[in-house]
Design a protein around this motif. Structure first.
Motif: not given
Length: 183
Positions: A22-30, A66-67, A93-107
């Motif tokens: 929920x938080x990532x949907x609102x503010x992003x993973x960073x 997510x994976x 689209x349905x798992x946007x927060x997962x998707x935003x994290x999955x492909x950001x290995x620096x996180x």
């Protein structure tokens, strides 16, 4: 402790992961913080650290989840590459927060064994759909091309960077674009 904070969660790990999504949907993973996550979940500020160690540990768990979800989604699409591509976009689209994290290995901890296994399951599922193509080519290269195209489309969709003419239905738009690549 307040009554909310004193409440025993049946599965605090799952509660924290859901609050993180929920938080990532609102503010992003960073911008995600463990302190804010604890507040959202109604637990002490030490609870997320107890379960995940730190923010990277939390994001590693989300990427792993997510994976695994992506592998399940692609498996459900079967061996039809077009269906798998559309399913990939629908997942994003349905798992946007997962998707935003999955492909950001620096996180997250990209060397985590569970994460690596989940990522490989998702990749193997994608490669199995590509293997059904009658290209006679290099299956790994074909899988990379298919993934790149579906991922690129999903990323452009999520960023609202596609022209208006593609419409407002991500599945339909993805099918129209991705169908140009399959026989």
């Amino acid at each position: 402790m307040t009554e909310t904070r004193g409440y025993h969660h049946g599965d605090l790990r799952r509660t924290l992961l859901a609050a993180a999504l929920d938080a990532i949907e609102e503010v992003g993973p960073a911008a995600l913080s463990l302190r804010d996550l604890a507040r959202r979940a109604g637990v002490s500020h030490a609870a997320p650290a107890h379960h995940f160690g730190d923010k990277a540990g939390l994001l590693t768990a989300l990427a792993t989840q997510g994976f695994d979800l992506l592998a399940q989604t692609l498996s459900a699409a079967g061996d039809d590459l077009l269906a798998a591509g559309v399913a990939y976009v629908d997942f994003a689209v349905g798992h946007r927060a997962h998707f935003e994290v999955m492909f950001r290995p620096e996180l997250y901890r990209a060397d985590d064994a569970e994460l690596i296994a989940a990522r490989e399951r998702a990749g193997a599922t994608l490669r199995s759909g590509v293997a059904a193509l009658p290209t006679g080519g290099d299956a790994d290269r074909d899988a990379l091309a298919a993934w790149s195209i579906a991922h690129g489309f999903a990323t452009l969709w999520l960023a609202n960077a596609l022209p208006d003419r593609v419409g407002d239905n991500p599945s339909k738009a993805a099918r129209q674009v991705l169908s140009r690549l399959t026989p």
